[in-house]
Design a protein around this motif. Structure first.
Motif, PDB file in Angstrom:
ATOM      1  N   VAL A  29       0.854  -1.184   0.000  1.00  0.00           N
ATOM      2  CA  VAL A  29       0.000   0.000   0.000  1.00  0.00           C
ATOM      3  C   VAL A  29       0.889   1.233   0.000  1.00  0.00           C
ATOM      4  O   VAL A  29       2.025   1.194   0.467  1.00  0.00           O
ATOM      5  CB  VAL A  29      -0.959   0.044   1.219  1.00  0.00           C
ATOM      6  CG1 VAL A  29      -1.947  -1.093   1.180  1.00  0.00           C
ATOM      7  CG2 VAL A  29      -0.190   0.038   2.518  1.00  0.00           C
ATOM      8  N   SER A  30       0.341   2.328  -0.550  1.00  0.00           N
ATOM      9  CA  SER A  30       1.091   3.585  -0.538  1.00  0.00           C
ATOM     10  C   SER A  30       0.115   4.748  -0.519  1.00  0.00           C
ATOM     11  O   SER A  30      -1.064   4.606  -0.836  1.00  0.00           O
ATOM     12  CB  SER A  30       2.018   3.677  -1.751  1.00  0.00           C
ATOM     13  OG  SER A  30       1.289   3.714  -2.944  1.00  0.00           O
ATOM     14  N   GLY A  31       0.639   5.887  -0.156  1.00  0.00           N
ATOM     15  CA  GLY A  31      -0.132   7.120  -0.148  1.00  0.00           C
ATOM     16  C   GLY A  31       0.714   8.233  -0.716  1.00  0.00           C
ATOM     17  O   GLY A  31       1.943   8.206  -0.631  1.00  0.00           O
ATOM     18  N   GLY A  32       0.055   9.206  -1.322  1.00  0.00           N
ATOM     19  CA  GLY A  32       0.797  10.313  -1.912  1.00  0.00           C
ATOM     20  C   GLY A  32      -0.128  11.368  -2.438  1.00  0.00           C
ATOM     21  O   GLY A  32      -1.203  11.605  -1.884  1.00  0.00           O
ATOM     22  N   SER A  33       0.269  11.993  -3.544  1.00  0.00           N
ATOM     23  CA  SER A  33      -0.494  13.100  -4.093  1.00  0.00           C
ATOM     24  C   SER A  33      -0.328  13.156  -5.598  1.00  0.00           C
ATOM     25  O   SER A  33       0.683  12.711  -6.139  1.00  0.00           O
ATOM     26  CB  SER A  33       0.003  14.410  -3.474  1.00  0.00           C
ATOM     27  OG  SER A  33      -0.598  15.521  -4.097  1.00  0.00           O
ATOM     28  N   ASP A  34      -1.320  13.738  -6.266  1.00  0.00           N
ATOM     29  CA  ASP A  34      -1.189  14.033  -7.686  1.00  0.00           C
ATOM     30  C   ASP A  34      -1.010  15.534  -7.887  1.00  0.00           C
ATOM     31  O   ASP A  34      -1.362  16.076  -8.913  1.00  0.00           O
ATOM     32  CB  ASP A  34      -2.365  13.490  -8.486  1.00  0.00           C
ATOM     33  CG  ASP A  34      -3.680  14.157  -8.137  1.00  0.00           C
ATOM     34  OD1 ASP A  34      -3.713  15.039  -7.261  1.00  0.00           O
ATOM     35  OD2 ASP A  34      -4.693  13.801  -8.759  1.00  0.00           O
ATOM     36  N   PHE A  35      -0.463  16.191  -6.895  1.00  0.00           N
ATOM     37  CA  PHE A  35      -0.194  17.629  -6.874  1.00  0.00           C
ATOM     38  C   PHE A  35      -1.476  18.436  -6.885  1.00  0.00           C
ATOM     39  O   PHE A  35      -1.444  19.630  -7.134  1.00  0.00           O
ATOM     40  CB  PHE A  35       0.745  18.046  -8.014  1.00  0.00           C
ATOM     41  CG  PHE A  35       2.078  17.364  -7.959  1.00  0.00           C
ATOM     42  CD1 PHE A  35       3.072  17.845  -7.141  1.00  0.00           C
ATOM     43  CD2 PHE A  35       2.317  16.221  -8.697  1.00  0.00           C
ATOM     44  CE1 PHE A  35       4.303  17.208  -7.069  1.00  0.00           C
ATOM     45  CE2 PHE A  35       3.540  15.575  -8.640  1.00  0.00           C
ATOM     46  CZ  PHE A  35       4.538  16.080  -7.820  1.00  0.00           C
TER      47      PHE A  35
END
Length: 162
Positions: free
Chosen positions: A105-111
């Motif tokens: 699993v991962s988490g982040g952003s598309d800006f």
């Protein structure tokens, strides 16, 4: 003699494992994406491993005004970054190679807003000299709140021993 032999012989026999690596990988994914990944991998017993990774993903498209891919339509289209963790139990072992199922699993952003990703795949590693390795992965990502709901991809890379 028996006491000396008992002290000099190893007290535990184990498979080659417990190595730490920095992994650098690049890959392509459907639809129209490229990604780069930098990871830290910690092997546990029998080539199973935990991987902590960071990924940068670029989705390119054709520039409608000129009819082909341009610098801006490649680098400035849809981009994401994420950090995550994956568990990789070993499912096959050979003389100088092993294969792992990769569940993460991962988490982040598309800006623009936050995204989450669940990943399932397979990784195969070929061991070289002095702890160096080459690997390839096939994977399926399910992205929550991203432009691409499903991404199917292939990655190749190198594992550098620590």
């Amino acid at each position: 003699m028996a006491l000396v032999a008992a002290l000099l012989l190893p007290s535990e026999a184990a498979a080659q494992s417990h190595g730490d690596h920095v992994m650098i990988g690049v890959g392509a994914s459907y639809p129209q994406g490229f990604e780069g990944t930098l990871s830290y991998e910690h092997e546990t017993d029998y080539h199973s491993a935990w991987e902590y990774f960071g990924t940068y993903y670029i989705k390119y498209k054709k520039d409608e005004t000129v009819g082909h891919i341009t610098h801006d339509s490649f680098w400035k289209n849809y981009r994401t970054w994420s950090v995550g963790i994956a568990y990789k139990p070993c499912v096959t072992r050979g003389r100088n190679h092993h294969g792992n199922v990769r569940i993460g699993v991962s988490g982040g952003s598309d800006f623009g807003h936050a995204i989450g990703t669940a990943t399932l795949g397979y990784e195969h590693t070929y061991n070289l000299y002095n702890g160096w390795s080459l690997f390839w992965q096939v994977k399926e990502d399910v992205v929550i709140r991203g432009e691409d709901r499903f991404k199917t991809g292939v990655t190749v890379g190198v594992k550098i021993p620590l």
